[in-house]
Design a protein around this motif. Structure first.
Motif, PDB file in Angstrom:
ATOM      1  N   LEU A  81       0.753  -1.105   0.084  1.00 18.39           N
ATOM      2  CA  LEU A  81       0.123  -0.019   0.033  1.00 18.39           C
ATOM      3  C   LEU A  81       1.046   1.195  -0.012  1.00 18.39           C
ATOM      4  O   LEU A  81       1.775   1.449   1.000  1.00 18.39           O
ATOM      5  CB  LEU A  81      -1.040   0.125   1.217  1.00 18.39           C
ATOM      6  N   VAL A  82       0.886   2.019  -0.770  1.00 19.68           N
ATOM      7  CA  VAL A  82       1.615   3.185  -1.123  1.00 19.68           C
ATOM      8  C   VAL A  82       0.452   4.256  -0.506  1.00 19.68           C
ATOM      9  O   VAL A  82      -0.542   4.607  -1.149  1.00 19.68           O
ATOM     10  CB  VAL A  82       2.031   3.566  -2.461  1.00 19.68           C
ATOM     11  N   LEU A  83       0.885   5.044   0.459  1.00 17.65           N
ATOM     12  CA  LEU A  83      -0.152   6.123   1.256  1.00 17.65           C
ATOM     13  C   LEU A  83       0.642   7.258   1.013  1.00 17.65           C
ATOM     14  O   LEU A  83       1.940   7.636   1.302  1.00 17.65           O
ATOM     15  CB  LEU A  83      -0.162   5.868   2.837  1.00 17.65           C
ATOM     16  N   GLU A  84       0.314   8.545   0.506  1.00 18.50           N
ATOM     17  CA  GLU A  84       0.815   9.845   0.299  1.00 18.50           C
ATOM     18  C   GLU A  84      -0.143  10.779   1.126  1.00 18.50           C
ATOM     19  O   GLU A  84      -1.401  10.871   0.795  1.00 18.50           O
ATOM     20  CB  GLU A  84       0.754  10.071  -1.142  1.00 18.50           C
ATOM     21  N   GLY A  90      -3.376  13.430  -7.260  1.00 27.08           N
ATOM     22  CA  GLY A  90      -2.814  11.881  -7.301  1.00 27.08           C
ATOM     23  C   GLY A  90      -1.736  11.704  -8.669  1.00 27.08           C
ATOM     24  O   GLY A  90      -1.713  10.719  -9.233  1.00 27.08           O
ATOM     25  N   TYR A  91      -0.861  13.042  -8.814  1.00 24.56           N
ATOM     26  CA  TYR A  91       0.060  13.186  -9.681  1.00 24.56           C
ATOM     27  C   TYR A  91       0.988  11.889  -9.558  1.00 24.56           C
ATOM     28  O   TYR A  91       1.616  11.507 -10.534  1.00 24.56           O
ATOM     29  CB  TYR A  91       0.783  14.361  -9.668  1.00 24.56           C
ATOM     30  N   LEU A  92       1.450  11.484  -8.266  1.00 25.38           N
ATOM     31  CA  LEU A  92       2.255  10.657  -8.061  1.00 25.38           C
ATOM     32  C   LEU A  92       1.787   9.213  -8.020  1.00 25.38           C
ATOM     33  O   LEU A  92       2.286   8.238  -8.549  1.00 25.38           O
ATOM     34  CB  LEU A  92       3.071  10.847  -6.556  1.00 25.38           C
ATOM     35  N   LEU A  93       0.629   9.089  -7.289  1.00 25.44           N
ATOM     36  CA  LEU A  93      -0.025   7.734  -6.793  1.00 25.44           C
ATOM     37  C   LEU A  93      -0.214   6.982  -8.105  1.00 25.44           C
ATOM     38  O   LEU A  93      -0.370   6.090  -7.965  1.00 25.44           O
ATOM     39  CB  LEU A  93      -0.937   7.882  -5.996  1.00 25.44           C
ATOM     40  N   GLN A  94      -0.665   7.848  -9.103  1.00 27.18           N
ATOM     41  CA  GLN A  94      -1.303   7.119 -10.687  1.00 27.18           C
ATOM     42  C   GLN A  94       0.016   6.459 -10.931  1.00 27.18           C
ATOM     43  O   GLN A  94      -0.477   5.252 -11.506  1.00 27.18           O
ATOM     44  CB  GLN A  94      -1.537   8.352 -11.429  1.00 27.18           C
ATOM     45  N   HIS A  98      -1.022   2.446 -11.668  1.00 31.23           N
ATOM     46  CA  HIS A  98      -0.731   1.699 -13.245  1.00 31.23           C
ATOM     47  C   HIS A  98      -0.004   0.350 -13.059  1.00 31.23           C
ATOM     48  O   HIS A  98      -0.252  -0.377 -13.803  1.00 31.23           O
ATOM     49  CB  HIS A  98      -0.015   2.642 -13.931  1.00 31.23           C
ATOM     50  N   ARG A  99       0.630   0.207 -11.983  1.00 35.98           N
ATOM     51  CA  ARG A  99       1.363  -0.940 -11.620  1.00 35.98           C
ATOM     52  C   ARG A  99       0.754  -2.022 -11.036  1.00 35.98           C
ATOM     53  O   ARG A  99       1.259  -3.114 -10.723  1.00 35.98           O
ATOM     54  CB  ARG A  99       2.828  -0.692 -11.193  1.00 35.98           C
ATOM     55  N   GLY A 100      -0.381  -1.523 -10.515  1.00 35.58           N
ATOM     56  CA  GLY A 100      -1.236  -2.645  -9.996  1.00 35.58           C
ATOM     57  C   GLY A 100      -0.946  -2.664  -8.513  1.00 35.58           C
ATOM     58  O   GLY A 100      -1.575  -3.500  -7.625  1.00 35.58           O
ATOM     59  N   ILE A 101      -0.398  -1.581  -8.020  1.00 36.48           N
ATOM     60  CA  ILE A 101      -0.034  -1.570  -6.290  1.00 36.48           C
ATOM     61  C   ILE A 101      -1.037  -0.320  -5.696  1.00 36.48           C
ATOM     62  O   ILE A 101      -1.440   0.482  -6.274  1.00 36.48           O
ATOM     63  CB  ILE A 101       1.213  -0.743  -6.411  1.00 36.48           C
ATOM     64  N   PRO A 102      -1.934  -0.992  -4.794  1.00 37.82           N
ATOM     65  CA  PRO A 102      -2.900  -0.279  -4.081  1.00 37.82           C
ATOM     66  C   PRO A 102      -2.273   1.044  -3.505  1.00 37.82           C
ATOM     67  O   PRO A 102      -1.349   1.162  -2.996  1.00 37.82           O
ATOM     68  CB  PRO A 102      -3.184  -1.187  -2.947  1.00 37.82           C
ATOM     69  N   VAL A 103      -3.122   2.126  -3.561  1.00 35.75           N
ATOM     70  CA  VAL A 103      -2.682   3.267  -3.104  1.00 35.75           C
ATOM     71  C   VAL A 103      -3.878   3.994  -2.547  1.00 35.75           C
ATOM     72  O   VAL A 103      -4.889   3.984  -2.606  1.00 35.75           O
ATOM     73  CB  VAL A 103      -2.406   4.528  -4.283  1.00 35.75           C
ATOM     74  N   LEU A 104      -3.353   4.924  -1.442  1.00 36.34           N
ATOM     75  CA  LEU A 104      -4.341   5.731  -0.778  1.00 36.34           C
ATOM     76  C   LEU A 104      -3.720   7.079  -0.638  1.00 36.34           C
ATOM     77  O   LEU A 104      -2.667   7.403  -0.112  1.00 36.34           O
ATOM     78  CB  LEU A 104      -4.377   5.302   0.700  1.00 36.34           C
ATOM     79  N   GLY A 105      -4.672   8.060  -1.254  1.00 36.49           N
ATOM     80  CA  GLY A 105      -4.125   9.468  -1.252  1.00 36.49           C
ATOM     81  C   GLY A 105      -4.906  10.380  -0.107  1.00 36.49           C
ATOM     82  O   GLY A 105      -5.903  10.176   0.075  1.00 36.49           O
ATOM     83  N   VAL A 106      -4.153  11.023   0.763  1.00 37.85           N
ATOM     84  CA  VAL A 106      -5.050  12.045   1.816  1.00 37.85           C
ATOM     85  C   VAL A 106      -4.690  13.420   1.357  1.00 37.85           C
ATOM     86  O   VAL A 106      -3.416  13.741   1.078  1.00 37.85           O
ATOM     87  CB  VAL A 106      -4.268  11.596   2.946  1.00 37.85           C
ATOM     88  N   GLU A 107      -5.624  14.108   1.086  1.00 41.18           N
ATOM     89  CA  GLU A 107      -5.628  15.459   0.446  1.00 41.18           C
ATOM     90  C   GLU A 107      -6.803  16.352   1.048  1.00 41.18           C
ATOM     91  O   GLU A 107      -7.509  16.124   1.211  1.00 41.18           O
ATOM     92  CB  GLU A 107      -5.679  15.130  -1.133  1.00 41.18           C
ATOM     93  N   PRO A 108      -5.907  17.407   1.903  1.00 41.09           N
ATOM     94  CA  PRO A 108      -7.224  18.385   2.582  1.00 41.09           C
ATOM     95  C   PRO A 108      -7.899  19.340   1.742  1.00 41.09           C
ATOM     96  O   PRO A 108      -9.012  19.800   2.031  1.00 41.09           O
ATOM     97  CB  PRO A 108      -6.245  19.150   3.437  1.00 41.09           C
TER      98      PRO A 108
END
Ligand SMILES: [Zn+2]
Length: 117
Positions: A81-84, A90-94, A98-108
């Motif tokens: 899980l990549v958490l930013e 989502g400029y980075l998490l995309q 795209h590589r099938g790695i789960p992501v979670l973005g927290v953005e205020p």
């Protein structure tokens, strides 16, 4: 005492006073976390946030290069899980997604978080 950088003024606001804030950073002696004091409310700062990271092609190239390097280096896969924090649009998490790695973005900033691809 810098001005708030994200305040784009209208013509009517040009002759009015703007808020100024002290520029001070606090560094933790133990973990070197750097933080600013809280001078403004999140509602005032993040209500209509004008900066979208994806507007910069060079920044997107940097983000893709970073993801390309971090996936093998950290052994990331579909179980990771990549958490930013402050993930903007989502400029980075995309590039992880795209590589099938789960992501979670927290953005205020609500308008920025809603724009994520
Ligand atoms: Zn600390």
């Amino acid at each position: 005492m810098p001005r708030f950088p994200n305040a784009f003024l209208t013509r009517d606001q040009l002759s009015k006073m703007e808020p100024f804030y002290p520029l001070e950073a606090y560094v933790c002696d133990s973990c070197f976390l750097v933080q600013l004091d809280e001078f403004e409310t999140p509602q005032n700062i993040f209500r209509d946030y004008p900066y979208f990271s994806s507007f910069s092609d060079s920044w997107l190239r940097h983000a893709k290069t970073y993801a390309d390097r971090m996936v093998p280096r950290l052994g990331l896969d579909h179980k990771s899980l990549v958490l930013e924090i402050a993930s903007n649009d989502g400029y980075l998490l995309q590039y992880f997604q795209h590589r099938g790695i789960p992501v979670l973005g927290v953005e205020p900033a609500e308008n920025v978080a809603q724009a994520r691809g």
